[in-house]
Design an enzyme around this catalytic site. Structure first.
Site, mmCIF file in Angstrom:
data_model
loop_
_atom_site.group_PDB
_atom_site.id
_atom_site.type_symbol
_atom_site.label_atom_id
_atom_site.label_comp_id
_atom_site.label_asym_id
_atom_site.label_seq_id
_atom_site.Cartn_x
_atom_site.Cartn_y
_atom_site.Cartn_z
ATOM 1 N N GLY A 1 38.977 47.220 -44.657
ATOM 2 C CA GLY A 1 39.797 46.239 -45.052
ATOM 3 C C GLY A 1 39.883 45.273 -43.960
ATOM 4 N N GLN B 1 42.364 37.827 -39.498
ATOM 5 C CA GLN B 1 41.289 38.432 -38.818
ATOM 6 C C GLN B 1 39.998 37.854 -38.753
ATOM 7 O OE1 GLN B 1 41.988 42.565 -40.865
ATOM 8 N NE2 GLN B 1 41.405 43.078 -38.609
ATOM 9 N N CYS C 1 41.576 49.376 -36.033
ATOM 10 C CA CYS C 1 41.709 47.980 -36.852
ATOM 11 C C CYS C 1 40.423 47.283 -36.218
ATOM 12 C CB CYS C 1 42.980 47.450 -36.380
ATOM 13 S SG CYS C 1 43.108 45.536 -37.054
ATOM 14 N N LEU C 2 39.599 46.583 -37.020
ATOM 15 C CA LEU C 2 38.539 45.645 -36.494
ATOM 16 C C LEU C 2 38.938 44.918 -35.407
ATOM 17 C CD1 LEU C 2 36.568 45.083 -39.846
ATOM 18 C CD2 LEU C 2 36.316 46.840 -38.227
ATOM 19 N N HIS D 1 48.852 48.384 -44.190
ATOM 20 C CA HIS D 1 48.062 48.136 -42.912
ATOM 21 C C HIS D 1 47.712 46.352 -43.127
ATOM 22 C CE1 HIS D 1 45.205 48.426 -39.149
ATOM 23 N NE2 HIS D 1 44.641 47.390 -39.889
ATOM 24 N N GLU D 2 46.873 46.041 -44.219
ATOM 25 C CA GLU D 2 46.543 44.689 -44.371
ATOM 26 C C GLU D 2 47.686 43.774 -44.547
ATOM 27 O OE1 GLU D 2 43.459 44.148 -43.464
ATOM 28 O OE2 GLU D 2 42.951 46.285 -43.566
ATOM 29 N N HIS E 1 48.964 42.528 -41.297
ATOM 30 C CA HIS E 1 48.318 41.360 -40.803
ATOM 31 C C HIS E 1 49.040 39.975 -41.215
ATOM 32 C CE1 HIS E 1 45.118 43.335 -38.506
ATOM 33 N NE2 HIS E 1 44.980 44.127 -39.599
HETATM 34 NI NI NI Z 1 43.536 45.554 -39.280
#
Ligand code: NI
Length: 185
Positions: A45, A50, A110-111, A152-153, A156
């Site tokens: 995701g 991000q 998380c990236l 989670h997304e 963000h």
């Molecule tokens: Ni993330």
């Protein structure tokens, strides 16, 4: 085109993102670049902040469990029970989600938060209204990894990271690592 992924400590990850008012070619290109970037980083995701854009735009692709005999992950999609693979990769703007059910711990990463994984407690299920780029709307009722990933997304988009949601004991453990990450930018 690969986009550069914003890292922990970047204020863009802490802002509340604005709704996408109009889906134009720039938004479509951004979504397609985000999918490419997510795949290249082996993520499941990615939210627009991000990649440095404070917009309510998210891409998700949850791979199928390749274990033999694994049941496909299912969800109610526009009133019909279907495998979630049917809607992957999932791209949506301006999501409205309603998590429900009992909370459980699950390890998240998380990236944008390099080399940190931690247990996060979240409700098991999510009802979601996910406007699509073509103007249609997906109504989803799901559990499993998709419910986890949606929460989670969507966090963000509101300036939250999974590390904000860990237990207070884990926060103390993570504090040093996070400080280091923030300094690296
Ligand atoms: Ni993330």
């Amino acid at each position: 085109m690969l986009l550069s992924i914003t890292k922990y400590g970047n204020p863009v990850l802490r802002a509340v993102s604005a709704p996408v008012e109009h889906v134009d070619d720039a938004i479509k290109a951004l979504a397609s670049n985000m999918i490419e970037t997510m795949y290249a980083a082996n993520g499941i995701g990615l939210a627009a902040p991000q990649v440095g854009e404070n917009l309510r735009l998210v891409v998700i692709d949850i791979p199928e469990d390749e274990e033999e005999g694994a049941e496909p992950e299912m969800a109610t999609i526009n009133g019909e029970l279907r495998p979630i693979r049917d809607i992957m990769p999932l791209v949506f703007i301006n999501p409205v989600i309603e998590p429900y059910g009992k909370e459980y711990l699950f390890t998240e990463g998380c990236l944008s938060v390099h080399n940190i994984r931690a247990n996060v407690s979240r409700p098991e299920f999510v009802k979601a209204t996910l406007p699509q780029l073509d103007g249609s709307v997906l109504e989803i009722d799901c559990g499993g990894l998709l419910a986890r990933c949606l929460q989670h997304e969507c966090d963000h988009l509101n300036g939250f990271l999974f590390t904000d949601r860990v237990s207070s004991a884990a926060k103390i453990t993570l504090a040093k690592k996070l400080k280091k990450l923030a300094q690296q930018g």
